[in-house]
Write a protein that holds these residues in place. Structure first.
Motif, PDB file in Angstrom:
ATOM      1  N   PRO A 299       0.905  -1.079   0.112  1.00 18.23           N
ATOM      2  CA  PRO A 299      -0.013   0.036  -0.023  1.00 18.23           C
ATOM      3  C   PRO A 299       0.883   1.423  -0.130  1.00 18.23           C
ATOM      4  O   PRO A 299       1.629   1.172   0.785  1.00 18.23           O
ATOM      5  CB  PRO A 299      -0.880  -0.208   1.426  1.00 18.23           C
ATOM      6  CG  PRO A 299      -0.241  -1.276   2.045  1.00 18.23           C
ATOM      7  CD  PRO A 299       0.807  -1.941   1.248  1.00 18.23           C
ATOM      8  N   CYS A 300       0.627   2.183  -1.063  1.00 14.28           N
ATOM      9  CA  CYS A 300       1.555   3.428  -1.102  1.00 14.28           C
ATOM     10  C   CYS A 300       0.654   4.545  -1.642  1.00 14.28           C
ATOM     11  O   CYS A 300      -0.309   4.406  -2.316  1.00 14.28           O
ATOM     12  CB  CYS A 300       2.796   2.978  -1.816  1.00 14.28           C
ATOM     13  SG  CYS A 300       2.260   2.341  -3.747  1.00 14.28           S
ATOM     14  N   TYR A 301       1.475   5.670  -1.718  1.00 14.20           N
ATOM     15  CA  TYR A 301       1.042   6.580  -2.321  1.00 14.20           C
ATOM     16  C   TYR A 301       1.547   6.574  -3.886  1.00 14.20           C
ATOM     17  O   TYR A 301       2.601   6.088  -4.064  1.00 14.20           O
ATOM     18  CB  TYR A 301       1.696   7.901  -1.612  1.00 14.20           C
ATOM     19  CG  TYR A 301       0.912   8.550  -0.332  1.00 14.20           C
ATOM     20  CD1 TYR A 301      -0.220   8.840  -0.083  1.00 14.20           C
ATOM     21  CD2 TYR A 301       1.690   8.443   0.534  1.00 14.20           C
ATOM     22  CE1 TYR A 301      -0.929   9.201   1.051  1.00 14.20           C
ATOM     23  CE2 TYR A 301       1.362   8.508   2.020  1.00 14.20           C
ATOM     24  CZ  TYR A 301      -0.148   8.774   2.225  1.00 14.20           C
ATOM     25  OH  TYR A 301      -0.644   9.233   3.374  1.00 14.20           O
ATOM     26  N   ILE A 422       3.193  -5.363   2.861  1.00 14.38           N
ATOM     27  CA  ILE A 422       4.494  -4.587   3.341  1.00 14.38           C
ATOM     28  C   ILE A 422       4.169  -3.144   3.513  1.00 14.38           C
ATOM     29  O   ILE A 422       3.982  -2.538   2.348  1.00 14.38           O
ATOM     30  CB  ILE A 422       5.702  -4.974   2.430  1.00 14.38           C
ATOM     31  CG1 ILE A 422       5.996  -6.391   2.226  1.00 14.38           C
ATOM     32  CG2 ILE A 422       7.049  -4.034   3.227  1.00 14.38           C
ATOM     33  CD1 ILE A 422       7.253  -6.792   1.588  1.00 14.38           C
ATOM     34  N   PHE A 423       4.009  -2.721   4.741  1.00 14.71           N
ATOM     35  CA  PHE A 423       3.688  -0.959   4.876  1.00 14.71           C
ATOM     36  C   PHE A 423       5.196  -0.374   4.785  1.00 14.71           C
ATOM     37  O   PHE A 423       6.076  -0.578   5.141  1.00 14.71           O
ATOM     38  CB  PHE A 423       3.186  -0.748   6.080  1.00 14.71           C
ATOM     39  CG  PHE A 423       1.742  -1.333   6.202  1.00 14.71           C
ATOM     40  CD1 PHE A 423       0.735  -0.523   6.072  1.00 14.71           C
ATOM     41  CD2 PHE A 423       1.499  -2.913   6.725  1.00 14.71           C
ATOM     42  CE1 PHE A 423      -0.523  -0.971   6.140  1.00 14.71           C
ATOM     43  CE2 PHE A 423       0.341  -3.219   7.005  1.00 14.71           C
ATOM     44  CZ  PHE A 423      -0.826  -2.435   6.459  1.00 14.71           C
ATOM     45  N   ILE A 424       5.221   0.571   3.765  1.00 11.90           N
ATOM     46  CA  ILE A 424       6.604   1.386   3.580  1.00 11.90           C
ATOM     47  C   ILE A 424       6.046   2.881   3.889  1.00 11.90           C
ATOM     48  O   ILE A 424       6.915   3.581   3.840  1.00 11.90           O
ATOM     49  CB  ILE A 424       6.617   1.437   2.037  1.00 11.90           C
ATOM     50  CG1 ILE A 424       5.655   1.694   1.086  1.00 11.90           C
ATOM     51  CG2 ILE A 424       7.018  -0.079   1.682  1.00 11.90           C
ATOM     52  CD1 ILE A 424       6.069   1.960  -0.310  1.00 11.90           C
ATOM     53  N   GLU A 425       4.712   3.137   3.986  1.00 12.34           N
ATOM     54  CA  GLU A 425       4.583   4.730   4.301  1.00 12.34           C
ATOM     55  C   GLU A 425       4.481   5.055   5.685  1.00 12.34           C
ATOM     56  O   GLU A 425       3.661   4.204   6.292  1.00 12.34           O
ATOM     57  CB  GLU A 425       3.056   5.071   3.752  1.00 12.34           C
ATOM     58  CG  GLU A 425       3.275   5.139   2.114  1.00 12.34           C
ATOM     59  CD  GLU A 425       3.900   5.991   1.383  1.00 12.34           C
ATOM     60  OE1 GLU A 425       4.301   6.897   1.869  1.00 12.34           O
ATOM     61  OE2 GLU A 425       4.175   5.924   0.219  1.00 12.34           O
ATOM     62  N   TYR A 445       4.429  -7.006   7.435  1.00 15.79           N
ATOM     63  CA  TYR A 445       5.947  -6.259   7.645  1.00 15.79           C
ATOM     64  C   TYR A 445       5.638  -4.969   7.724  1.00 15.79           C
ATOM     65  O   TYR A 445       4.868  -4.460   6.693  1.00 15.79           O
ATOM     66  CB  TYR A 445       6.756  -6.752   6.676  1.00 15.79           C
ATOM     67  CG  TYR A 445       6.787  -8.344   6.620  1.00 15.79           C
ATOM     68  CD1 TYR A 445       7.309  -8.898   7.607  1.00 15.79           C
ATOM     69  CD2 TYR A 445       6.199  -9.098   5.494  1.00 15.79           C
ATOM     70  CE1 TYR A 445       7.338 -10.578   7.512  1.00 15.79           C
ATOM     71  CE2 TYR A 445       6.447 -10.377   5.466  1.00 15.79           C
ATOM     72  CZ  TYR A 445       6.952 -11.129   6.549  1.00 15.79           C
ATOM     73  OH  TYR A 445       7.018 -12.456   6.483  1.00 15.79           O
ATOM     74  N   TYR A 446       6.386  -3.994   8.452  1.00 19.16           N
ATOM     75  CA  TYR A 446       6.303  -2.565   8.598  1.00 19.16           C
ATOM     76  C   TYR A 446       7.658  -2.257   8.252  1.00 19.16           C
ATOM     77  O   TYR A 446       8.665  -2.379   9.153  1.00 19.16           O
ATOM     78  CB  TYR A 446       6.029  -2.151  10.059  1.00 19.16           C
ATOM     79  CG  TYR A 446       5.856  -0.768  10.075  1.00 19.16           C
ATOM     80  CD1 TYR A 446       5.050   0.061   9.309  1.00 19.16           C
ATOM     81  CD2 TYR A 446       6.537  -0.028  10.757  1.00 19.16           C
ATOM     82  CE1 TYR A 446       4.824   1.430   9.304  1.00 19.16           C
ATOM     83  CE2 TYR A 446       6.563   1.379  11.197  1.00 19.16           C
ATOM     84  CZ  TYR A 446       5.642   2.199  10.537  1.00 19.16           C
ATOM     85  OH  TYR A 446       5.476   3.418  10.581  1.00 19.16           O
ATOM     86  N   CYS A 447       8.105  -1.745   7.147  1.00 18.76           N
ATOM     87  CA  CYS A 447       9.300  -1.200   6.671  1.00 18.76           C
ATOM     88  C   CYS A 447       9.003   0.488   6.132  1.00 18.76           C
ATOM     89  O   CYS A 447       9.225   0.505   4.877  1.00 18.76           O
ATOM     90  CB  CYS A 447       9.910  -1.867   5.545  1.00 18.76           C
ATOM     91  SG  CYS A 447       9.913  -3.845   6.070  1.00 18.76           S
ATOM     92  N   PRO A 448       8.993   1.227   6.992  1.00 22.91           N
ATOM     93  CA  PRO A 448       8.721   2.596   6.785  1.00 22.91           C
ATOM     94  C   PRO A 448      10.039   3.265   6.095  1.00 22.91           C
ATOM     95  O   PRO A 448      11.060   3.066   6.449  1.00 22.91           O
ATOM     96  CB  PRO A 448       8.171   3.371   7.893  1.00 22.91           C
ATOM     97  CG  PRO A 448       8.991   2.671   9.019  1.00 22.91           C
ATOM     98  CD  PRO A 448       9.069   1.115   8.516  1.00 22.91           C
ATOM     99  N   ILE A 449       9.941   3.706   4.726  1.00 28.77           N
ATOM    100  CA  ILE A 449      10.874   4.456   3.978  1.00 28.77           C
ATOM    101  C   ILE A 449      10.786   5.755   4.031  1.00 28.77           C
ATOM    102  O   ILE A 449       9.953   6.447   3.614  1.00 28.77           O
ATOM    103  CB  ILE A 449      10.977   3.903   2.565  1.00 28.77           C
ATOM    104  CG1 ILE A 449      11.038   2.341   2.484  1.00 28.77           C
ATOM    105  CG2 ILE A 449      12.113   4.381   1.842  1.00 28.77           C
ATOM    106  CD1 ILE A 449      10.866   1.738   0.976  1.00 28.77           C
ATOM    107  N   ASP A 450      11.304   6.473   5.199  1.00 31.58           N
ATOM    108  CA  ASP A 450      11.035   7.788   5.825  1.00 31.58           C
ATOM    109  C   ASP A 450      12.608   8.143   5.776  1.00 31.58           C
ATOM    110  O   ASP A 450      13.129   8.110   6.607  1.00 31.58           O
ATOM    111  CB  ASP A 450      10.295   7.950   7.016  1.00 31.58           C
ATOM    112  CG  ASP A 450       9.903   9.132   7.206  1.00 31.58           C
ATOM    113  OD1 ASP A 450      10.299  10.192   6.423  1.00 31.58           O
ATOM    114  OD2 ASP A 450       9.165   9.476   8.027  1.00 31.58           O
TER     115      ASP A 450
END
Length: 656
Positions: A299-301, A422-425, A445-450
Motif C-alpha cells: 500500500p503506497c502513495y 508490506i507497509f512502506i508509508e 511487515y512494517y518497513c517505513p521508508i522515511d
C-alpha cells in the motif's frame, strides 16, 4: 509576531504566522489518520463486511447499529470516511494573505482552506509540488467517488454519545469537525490560486517581507521557506532530508543560517529506522514471499517513496532471480506520476540531472517499464484483469487500507498465509490499518521508508544553522526530548504563541535632495552624524524621508496674495517668531575634567561612586550633579547656580 497552530499532527502541519502586517499560512496538511476509524470501501460487494454486527453497549442502553459496526472486538464507523481538517475557528482565515506550501503531502487540505473560508490570497508552491499534489488529490477524489456511501453517521459524534463508546472512537479528537472528501471541482478551483516559484526566488509581500523557497531535499520540488524583512529573518523547515543518496536536489542549509526564529516540523516518525536498512528489509521480505509462491501487496502513495523503491528493485530483481515476477503499479494517476518523475529533471539531484544530457531517463523505472518488468494500470478493471498473473507484487493505494484498489487485494489475499503485505508509508501503522480485516492470515511487515530528519540529524543541523530561537510541536520536546539552549518553544493544536521577537529597526530611504542638505559632523574618529529635519512618508510598507516644507516668509506670503482694490496695512499682525532649532549635544562628560573646572572656580565637591555612575555633591550648597551613562542630572534649588552648573557641563559636549 504571533504563531497560530491549526493542526495537531506534526507531519500534517498547518500554522499561521503574523509578521509585519502580513498573515502567512505555512502549509495546509490533511490529517488522514482519522479514516482509520471507518470501515473500508470495497470495490465489489463484500459479504464479510456486510454481515458485521451493529454495535450495542454491553448494558444494552446504547444502540448505534446503523452507524457503528463491530469487527474482531473493535468498533468502526460504517459511513464515508472523513478527514480531520485544520482548525478554522481559531482565526478568520479570510485574512490570510498567502499560503506557502513545502511539499505535495502538505497541501492536501488546500481546498478546505481556499474554498470555504473566504480566502482571497495567493498560494505559492514549486511546479513539482503543484503537479504531484494535483495527482494525489485527484486519486483521493477518485477513490471516494468511485464507491460512494449514501448513509451518514453523525449521532456517534455527539459528545454525550462519544464518551460512552469504546476506544479508539471514544478518544477521537474533534470528531465533530471531521469532514468528507472535497470534490474535483473544489480541487481545480483551489489549484487555480497557486502561483509557481523556483528555488531561491524572492517574492515580495506588500513591501513588508520577502519569502523565498529553498530546497529541503525531501521530495521533488520540496522546499523550506525563508521569510525575512530588512532586519529580521524567520525560517520555516518542514519535511527536510540531509541524505545525499536521494533523487531530489540536496538540502540548502546555508539559507537557513542566522535566523531569528526557526519553525521546525515534519521530522521522522520512526527515529530508530534507517532508510537504507528498511529498503534492504523490504527486498528481503518480498523475495521470501515470492519464493514461497505468495503475492506481495504494497500500500503506497502514487509518488514519493516508490521512486526510490523502484530504483532499489531494479538492481535487486536480477540478483534475486525474480526477473519473471510481474510488478504492478495500480493507480488512476500511475501513468502521470511516472511521467512527471522523468520530466522534472531540473528539480533532481546533480547525478540524475546529468543523465538527461546523455540522453538517459533519470529514473531506472523507465527501463523496467520498457522491459515489461513493471506495468502500470489505472484500476483493476479492464486491461489489468486480462493480464494479471500470480505470484506478483502490487503497488497500490490508499496506505490506510480504507479505500482504493488496495481494499480489493486485502479481501482477495488476506486469507492465505503465503501472501504478505508490506507497509512502506510511515503515516499508517499496520495494527490500526489491518484492524477491520481481522482475522487475517497473510504476513504483515512494517518497513517505513522515511528519509526525513531524525533526532540526531536535526540536533546537528540546528548547531550548524544557529537560530536564536526554535519553535516546534510539543511532541518533539516530549518524545524526542529535543534539548536546545535556549529551550525550544512548544506548540500544539489551537495554541497561539507570542514569539520572543522584537522588531527594533526599520529601513528608511533618504531622497537625494535631502541627503545633499545634510552636513555631517565627526563626533569620534571615523564616526560622523548629521541632524535631520524631514517628513516621514510611509506607503506600501516602505518609509521615505522627504524635505520638510519651508515656512513661507511674510513678504512671500504678501507677494503670493491676490491683488485687492482696497488698501490694507502691510502687516495686520506681528509676524510669528520662528526660533532656531536647539543644537544637538554629543559626547560624554569626563569626571576628572569637570572636577578640575569646579575646583578652579572655587567650588568644593564630594564625589560618591554609584552603580550607574558618579554623584557630585557640592558642599557649600544643596546641589548635586549625577553623571550616568548617556544622561546627566543637575539638582539645584538656586536658578542662577543651576545655570552656572549647566554651562560647566556643556563645555565638554559637542554641539551638532
Amino acid at each position: 509576531m504571533k504563531l497560530y497552530c491549526l493542526s495537531g499532527h506534526p507531519n500534517f502541519p498547518c500554522n499561521v504566522l503574523k509578521f509585519k502586517s502580513t498573515t502567512i499560512m505555512l502549509d495546509c496538511g490533511l490529517d488522514a489518520t482519522s479514516v482509520l476509524n471507518f470501515l473500508p470501501l470495497p470495490l465489489v460487494h463484500s459479504p464479510r463486511l456486510s454481515k458485521l454486527p451493529g454495535w450495542v453497549s454491553q448494558d444494552g442502553m446504547l444502540s448505534l447499529v446503523k452507524e457503528l459496526k463491530e469487527c474482531a472486538g473493535r468498533v468502526f464507523v460504517d459511513a464515508q470516511p472523513e478527514f480531520r481538517v485544520p482548525e478554522t475557528e481559531l482565526l478568520d482565515l479570510s485574512t490570510v494573505d498567502v499560503i506557502l506550501i513545502s511539499n505535495y503531502h502538505c497541501m492536501m487540505a488546500l481546498p478546505y482552506i481556499t474554498e470555504n473560508t473566504g480566502f482571497t490570497g495567493t498560494v505559492y508552491a514549486t511546479e513539482p509540488t503543484l503537479q504531484i499534489g494535483r495527482l494525489l488529490m485527484e486519486e483521493l477524489v477518485h477513490f471516494m467517488e468511485r464507491v460512494p456511501k449514501t448513509q451518514s453517521a453523525t449521532c456517534w459524534k455527539h459528545k454525550e454519545m462519544q464518551q460512552m463508546l469504546p476506544g479508539p472512537l471514544k478518544g477521537a479528537v474533534d470528531a465533530q469537525t471531521w469532514k468528507p472528501c472535497y470534490s474535483m471541482q473544489e480541487v481545480n478551483s483551489a489549484l487555480r490560486k497557486v502561483q509557481l516559484v523556483f528555488f531561491s526566488q524572492k517574492v515580495e509581500l506588500f513591501g513588508a517581507v520577502q519569502v523565498s523557497p529553498v530546497s529541503s531535499g525531501h521530495a521533488l520540488g520540496s522546499s523550506n521557506w525563508i521569510i525575512q524583512s530588512h532586519h529580521e529573518k524567520v525560517a520555516y523547515m518542514s519535511g527536510s532530508c540531509v541524505l545525499t543518496n536521494t533523487h531530489p536536489q540536496p538540502m540548502d542549509k546555508i539559507s537557513l543560517k542566522n535566523s531569528d526564529v526557526l519553525i521546525l516540523t515534519g521530522l521522522i516518525q520512526t527515529p530508530t529506522s534507517k532508510p537504507d536498512g528498511m529498503l534492504g528489509e523490504f527486498c528481503s521480505k518480498l523475495a521470501m514471499t515470492i519464493r514461497a509462491g505468495g503475492n506481495v501487496l504494497v500500500p503506497c502513495y502514487p509518488s514519493g517513496a516508490i521512486y526510490d523503491l523502484f530504483e532499489c528493485l531494479h538492481q535487486f530483481i536480477e540478483s534475486a532471480n525474480l526477473g519473471n515476477t510481474p510488478f504492478y503499479f495500480i493507480s488512476p494517476v500511475a501513468h502521470s506520476s511516472l511521467e512527471f518523475s522523468q520530466i522534472f529533471h531540473e528539480w533532481l539531484c546533480p547525478n540524475k540531472q546529468s543523465k538527461v544530457y546523455l540522453p538517459e531517463p533519470p529514473f531506472l523505472h523507465a527501463e523496467m517499464i520498457q522491459s515489461n518488468k513493471l506495468k502500470h494500470y489505472p484500476s483493476i478493471h479492464g486491461k489489468f484483469s486480462s493480464e494479471f498473473r500470480q505470484p506478483c507484487v502490487v503497488f497500490t493505494g490508499h496506505p490506510s487500507l480504507r479505500f482504493g484498489d488496495v481494499v480489493h487485494f486485502m479481501e482477495l489475499w488476506g486469507k492465505s498465509s503465503r501472501n504478505s503485505i508490506i507497509f512502506i508509508e510511515p503515516d499508517f501503522r499496520d495494527p490500526d490499518a489491518l484492524a477491520p480485516y481481522q482475522p487475517l492470515a497473510m504476513n504483515c511487515y512494517y518497513c517505513p521508508i522515511d528519509k526525513r530528519l531524525n533526532f540526531k540529524q536535526v540536533s546537528k543541523l540546528l548547531k550548524e544553522v544557529q537560530p536564536l530561537r526554535v519553535v516546534c510541536p510539543e511532541q518533539y520536546c516530549e518524545q524526542y526530548m529535543l534539548e536546545l539552549q535556549p529551550p525550544p518553544i512548544p506548540y500544539r493544536r489551537c495554541s497561539v504563541l507570542s514569539l520572543p521577537f522584537k522588531r527594533c529597526y526599520e529601513r528608511v530611504h533618504l531622497l537625494p535632495e535631502l541627503a545633499r542638505s545634510l552636513v555631517p559632523s565627526e563626533i569620534t574618529p571615523g564616526v560622523s552624524v548629521a541632524p535631520v529635519s524631514a517628513v516621514l512618508q510611509s506607503k506600501d510598507n516602505k518609509h521615505t524621508l522627504q524635505l520638510a516644507p519651508s515656512t513661507p516668509t511674510v513678504a512671500a506670503a504678501a507677494a503670493a496674495a491676490p491683488p485687492s482694490k482696497k488698501r490694507k496695512r502691510a502687516v495686520e499682525e506681528p509676524p510669528e517668531v520662528v526660533l532656531a532649532p536647539k543644537p544637538l549635544l554629543s559626547g560624554a562628560v569626563p569626571l576628572a575634567a569637570l572636577l578640575a573646572t569646579l575646583h578652579k572656580n572655587g567650588i568644593k565637591v564630594k564625589v560618591d561612586e554609584t552603580a550607574s555612575g558618579h554623584t557630585l555633591d557640592l558642599e557649600t550648597d544643596d546641589t548635586k550633579i549625577r553623571l550616568e551613562e548617556g544622561v546627566t542630572h543637575i539638582e539645584c534649588n538656586d536658578q542662577m547656580l543651576r545655570t552656572v552648573m549647566r554651562d560647566f557641563v556643556l563645555r565638554f559636549l559637542q554641539k551638532l
